[in-house]
Enzyme design. Structure first.
Site, PDB file in Angstrom:
ATOM      1  N   SER A  64      72.806  48.750  -1.104  1.00  0.00           N
ATOM      2  CA  SER A  64      71.947  47.794  -0.162  1.00  0.00           C
ATOM      3  C   SER A  64      72.856  46.400  -0.269  1.00  0.00           C
ATOM      4  O   SER A  64      72.586  45.454   0.321  1.00  0.00           O
ATOM      5  CB  SER A  64      70.462  47.549  -0.175  1.00  0.00           C
ATOM      6  OG  SER A  64      70.460  46.987  -1.641  1.00  0.00           O
ATOM      7  N   LYS A 101      68.430  41.843  -4.177  1.00  0.00           N
ATOM      8  CA  LYS A 101      68.741  41.348  -2.912  1.00  0.00           C
ATOM      9  C   LYS A 101      68.887  39.783  -3.104  1.00  0.00           C
ATOM     10  O   LYS A 101      68.866  38.946  -4.171  1.00  0.00           O
ATOM     11  CB  LYS A 101      67.345  41.443  -1.940  1.00  0.00           C
ATOM     12  CG  LYS A 101      67.098  42.781  -1.679  1.00  0.00           C
ATOM     13  CD  LYS A 101      67.841  43.602  -0.628  1.00  0.00           C
ATOM     14  CE  LYS A 101      67.354  44.841  -0.306  1.00  0.00           C
ATOM     15  NZ  LYS A 101      67.559  45.941  -1.609  1.00  0.00           N
TER      16      LYS A 101
END
Length: 146
Positions: A64, A101
């Site tokens: 990701s 993230k």
């Protein structure tokens, strides 16, 4: 949910491993004849870890954050003592799992933003069990594996 999972390990400061170090830098352009030898040594624990008691290593699992050049198998240096700032790459604990993230801090909401267009941002709400666990300070990569 689009998670990139981590295996977390504490940093061990009792080990000292001094490696040869090209103190003058390594040119990315034309080589310099003056750099034919190594002058000093470097201890990566001292170089990469500013707060030993609150620093951990984590191995990335997932893709990701691939557009931020963070790949599956990379090792992250994570400092839990740093105050999160907008745009930091952070290790977050959300609903029982770790994820890496970028964090976007707004007045009433936190967004966890991946660096891969195949994943959607995660809006953190009051319903989530959420904690910004630490801030990523370095990413160590094996450049030969790809």
């Amino acid at each position: 949910m689009n998670k990139t999972n981590l295996k977390i390990h504490p940093s061990v400061q009792s080990l000292k491993l001094s490696l040869p170090y090209a103190d003058g830098g390594i040119k990315a352009g034309f080589p310099s004849p003056a750099q034919d030898y190594m002058e000093s040594a470097i201890d990566l624990n001292k170089e990469l870890i500013k707060h030993p008691a609150s620093t951990f290593y984590g191995r990335v699992k997932g893709d990701s954050m691939i557009d931020a050049n963070v790949h599956d198998g990379d090792i992250l240096v994570i400092d839990k003592s740093l105050e999160p700032q907008n745009g930091d790459m952070a290790v977050c604990f959300i609903d029982g799992e770790f994820t890496i993230k970028y964090i976007r801090l707004e007045k009433d909401v936190i967004w966890l933003e991946p660096a891969n267009e195949n994943y959607e941002p995660i809006k953190v709400t009051i319903e989530n069990d959420f904690l910004i666990w630490g801030i990523v300070t370095y990413c160590i990569q094996n450049k030969r594996r790809r």
